[in-house]
Design a protein around this motif. Structure first.
Motif, PDB file in Angstrom:
ATOM      1  N   VAL A  30       4.510 -21.871  -3.723  1.00 47.04           N
ATOM      2  CA  VAL A  30       3.221 -22.324  -3.198  1.00 47.04           C
ATOM      3  C   VAL A  30       3.100 -23.841  -3.302  1.00 47.04           C
ATOM      4  O   VAL A  30       2.629 -24.508  -2.376  1.00 47.04           O
ATOM      5  CB  VAL A  30       2.054 -21.629  -3.932  1.00 47.04           C
ATOM      6  CG1 VAL A  30       0.728 -22.323  -3.632  1.00 47.04           C
ATOM      7  CG2 VAL A  30       1.970 -20.166  -3.524  1.00 47.04           C
ATOM      8  N   SER A  31       3.544 -24.399  -4.410  1.00 37.31           N
ATOM      9  CA  SER A  31       3.367 -25.837  -4.628  1.00 37.31           C
ATOM     10  C   SER A  31       4.392 -26.686  -3.882  1.00 37.31           C
ATOM     11  O   SER A  31       4.071 -27.788  -3.422  1.00 37.31           O
ATOM     12  CB  SER A  31       3.427 -26.164  -6.124  1.00 37.31           C
ATOM     13  OG  SER A  31       4.704 -25.860  -6.660  1.00 37.31           O
ATOM     14  N   LYS A  32       5.621 -26.159  -3.732  1.00 40.64           N
ATOM     15  CA  LYS A  32       6.691 -26.982  -3.154  1.00 40.64           C
ATOM     16  C   LYS A  32       7.159 -26.520  -1.782  1.00 40.64           C
ATOM     17  O   LYS A  32       7.815 -27.282  -1.068  1.00 40.64           O
ATOM     18  CB  LYS A  32       7.894 -27.016  -4.104  1.00 40.64           C
ATOM     19  CG  LYS A  32       7.597 -27.598  -5.464  1.00 40.64           C
ATOM     20  CD  LYS A  32       8.849 -27.664  -6.334  1.00 40.64           C
ATOM     21  CE  LYS A  32       9.844 -28.669  -5.809  1.00 40.64           C
ATOM     22  NZ  LYS A  32      10.969 -28.882  -6.765  1.00 40.64           N
ATOM     23  N   GLY A  33       6.846 -25.278  -1.413  1.00 42.42           N
ATOM     24  CA  GLY A  33       7.381 -24.721  -0.185  1.00 42.42           C
ATOM     25  C   GLY A  33       8.747 -24.096  -0.422  1.00 42.42           C
ATOM     26  O   GLY A  33       9.415 -24.387  -1.419  1.00 42.42           O
ATOM     27  N   TYR A  34       9.162 -23.244   0.497  1.00 41.54           N
ATOM     28  CA  TYR A  34      10.426 -22.528   0.326  1.00 41.54           C
ATOM     29  C   TYR A  34      11.612 -23.478   0.301  1.00 41.54           C
ATOM     30  O   TYR A  34      12.460 -23.423  -0.591  1.00 41.54           O
ATOM     31  CB  TYR A  34      10.599 -21.502   1.453  1.00 41.54           C
ATOM     32  CG  TYR A  34      11.906 -20.739   1.364  1.00 41.54           C
ATOM     33  CD1 TYR A  34      12.012 -19.604   0.573  1.00 41.54           C
ATOM     34  CD2 TYR A  34      13.040 -21.168   2.061  1.00 41.54           C
ATOM     35  CE1 TYR A  34      13.204 -18.909   0.466  1.00 41.54           C
ATOM     36  CE2 TYR A  34      14.236 -20.476   1.966  1.00 41.54           C
ATOM     37  CZ  TYR A  34      14.322 -19.350   1.169  1.00 41.54           C
ATOM     38  OH  TYR A  34      15.507 -18.673   1.065  1.00 41.54           O
ATOM     39  N   HIS A  35      11.686 -24.352   1.273  1.00 41.31           N
ATOM     40  CA  HIS A  35      12.884 -25.178   1.435  1.00 41.31           C
ATOM     41  C   HIS A  35      13.059 -26.193   0.313  1.00 41.31           C
ATOM     42  O   HIS A  35      14.199 -26.567  -0.006  1.00 41.31           O
ATOM     43  CB  HIS A  35      12.861 -25.873   2.794  1.00 41.31           C
ATOM     44  CG  HIS A  35      12.968 -24.920   3.944  1.00 41.31           C
ATOM     45  ND1 HIS A  35      14.098 -24.176   4.198  1.00 41.31           N
ATOM     46  CD2 HIS A  35      12.067 -24.571   4.896  1.00 41.31           C
ATOM     47  CE1 HIS A  35      13.907 -23.419   5.261  1.00 41.31           C
ATOM     48  NE2 HIS A  35      12.675 -23.628   5.701  1.00 41.31           N
ATOM     49  N   SER A  36      11.986 -26.641  -0.288  1.00 38.27           N
ATOM     50  CA  SER A  36      12.081 -27.630  -1.367  1.00 38.27           C
ATOM     51  C   SER A  36      12.215 -26.996  -2.740  1.00 38.27           C
ATOM     52  O   SER A  36      12.340 -27.701  -3.745  1.00 38.27           O
ATOM     53  CB  SER A  36      10.849 -28.551  -1.344  1.00 38.27           C
ATOM     54  OG  SER A  36      10.806 -29.297  -0.154  1.00 38.27           O
ATOM     55  N   THR A  37      12.205 -25.676  -2.792  1.00 38.77           N
ATOM     56  CA  THR A  37      12.318 -24.963  -4.061  1.00 38.77           C
ATOM     57  C   THR A  37      13.754 -24.542  -4.303  1.00 38.77           C
ATOM     58  O   THR A  37      14.434 -24.063  -3.388  1.00 38.77           O
ATOM     59  CB  THR A  37      11.416 -23.719  -4.058  1.00 38.77           C
ATOM     60  OG1 THR A  37      10.044 -24.123  -3.994  1.00 38.77           O
ATOM     61  CG2 THR A  37      11.616 -22.885  -5.312  1.00 38.77           C
ATOM     62  N   SER A  38      14.224 -24.705  -5.514  1.00 40.61           N
ATOM     63  CA  SER A  38      15.552 -24.243  -5.894  1.00 40.61           C
ATOM     64  C   SER A  38      15.442 -23.144  -6.938  1.00 40.61           C
ATOM     65  O   SER A  38      14.389 -22.996  -7.588  1.00 40.61           O
ATOM     66  CB  SER A  38      16.387 -25.393  -6.464  1.00 40.61           C
ATOM     67  OG  SER A  38      15.855 -25.808  -7.717  1.00 40.61           O
ATOM     68  N   MET A  39      16.498 -22.406  -7.120  1.00 39.56           N
ATOM     69  CA  MET A  39      16.508 -21.389  -8.171  1.00 39.56           C
ATOM     70  C   MET A  39      16.381 -22.045  -9.540  1.00 39.56           C
ATOM     71  O   MET A  39      15.814 -21.460 -10.469  1.00 39.56           O
ATOM     72  CB  MET A  39      17.777 -20.542  -8.085  1.00 39.56           C
ATOM     73  CG  MET A  39      17.842 -19.654  -6.840  1.00 39.56           C
ATOM     74  SD  MET A  39      16.609 -18.317  -6.855  1.00 39.56           S
ATOM     75  CE  MET A  39      17.556 -16.990  -7.639  1.00 39.56           C
ATOM     76  N   ASP A  40      16.903 -23.261  -9.687  1.00 40.62           N
ATOM     77  CA  ASP A  40      16.725 -23.994 -10.941  1.00 40.62           C
ATOM     78  C   ASP A  40      15.240 -24.230 -11.223  1.00 40.62           C
ATOM     79  O   ASP A  40      14.791 -24.104 -12.366  1.00 40.62           O
ATOM     80  CB  ASP A  40      17.445 -25.340 -10.869  1.00 40.62           C
ATOM     81  CG  ASP A  40      18.955 -25.193 -10.992  1.00 40.62           C
ATOM     82  OD1 ASP A  40      19.409 -24.473 -11.901  1.00 40.62           O
ATOM     83  OD2 ASP A  40      19.675 -25.793 -10.181  1.00 40.62           O
ATOM     84  N   ASP A  41      14.483 -24.599 -10.177  1.00 44.45           N
ATOM     85  CA  ASP A  41      13.045 -24.824 -10.339  1.00 44.45           C
ATOM     86  C   ASP A  41      12.351 -23.567 -10.842  1.00 44.45           C
ATOM     87  O   ASP A  41      11.487 -23.621 -11.728  1.00 44.45           O
ATOM     88  CB  ASP A  41      12.409 -25.230  -9.001  1.00 44.45           C
ATOM     89  CG  ASP A  41      12.892 -26.573  -8.497  1.00 44.45           C
ATOM     90  OD1 ASP A  41      13.222 -27.443  -9.325  1.00 44.45           O
ATOM     91  OD2 ASP A  41      12.952 -26.745  -7.260  1.00 44.45           O
TER      92      ASP A  41
END
Length: 209
Positions: A30-41
């Protein structure tokens, strides 16, 4: 005790761990969007190591789809409950409108995964969103057909319009910072919708005049 990865020594049951990971993933998506999110996050937000995350979800897309399935089922269930909770069709419209407002007003802004995803072009995501929309339309169309002379195709178009009003107005209300009280917003939009749909003829009435 907590290890260097932030994981408690007490192992959670698989279902509880999965639920925890989904909550953490929702916050990040929700905060970063799908594409800017990593599994590390997601692992960091959940306080687990990445291997633990991968034990439950093999990819970021799988995790996203699990979240989307849950939120879509939630909205469809709320719409169906709204329509089945009364025999008064005016109140049905009001309660269906409320279902959308409550959905977008829920803590965590999960509605963004459904309505505002930057992953909507993915075929699997698009398929799920379309199914959710179709299920909501089908529920509303059944009510419309049961109360008017219109056939299925026309009932589905009317239902699409009514639910479109609900979705767009609820999202606008959130975007405005809840500028007016929620109950008032719901009443405004359900009154608008009812004044349109209520003019369609009921069973047993002449279709014209």
């Amino acid at each position: 005790m907590v290890n260097s990865a932030g994981e408690g020594r007490v192992r959670l049951p698989r279902s509880e761990r999965r639920a925890q990971l989904l909550r953490a993933a929702q916050d990040v998506f929700v905060s970063k969007g799908y594409h800017s999110t990593s599994m590390d996050d997601i692992a960091e937000n959940a306080g687990v190591s990445k291997p633990v995350l991968y034990q439950h979800f093999t990819s970021k897309l799988e995790l996203y789809l699990a979240l989307l399935d849950g939120r879509a089922a939630e909205l469809v269930g709320q719409v169906r409950d709204a329509l089945s909770s009364t025999e008064d069709n005016k109140e049905r419209v009001n309660r269906a409108m409320r279902a959308y407002f409550e959905f977008v007003d829920a803590q965590g802004e999960a509605f963004r995964l459904v309505f505002e995803s930057d992953q909507r072009n993915d075929p699997e995501v698009a398929e799920r969103v379309l199914k959710m929309e179709a299920d909501c339309v089908a529920a509303m169309a059944e009510t419309i057909m049961g109360d008017t002379h219109v056939d299925k195709a026309r009932a589905e178009l009317l239902a699409t319009g009514l639910l479109g009003i609900a979705e767009i107005s609820a999202r606008k209300w959130i975007a405005s910072g809840r500028a007016i009280p929620k109950d008032e917003a719901i009443q405004l939009m359900s009154t608008l919708a009812w004044r349109g749909i209520s003019h369609f003829p009921r069973e047993g009435e002449a279709e014209h005049g």
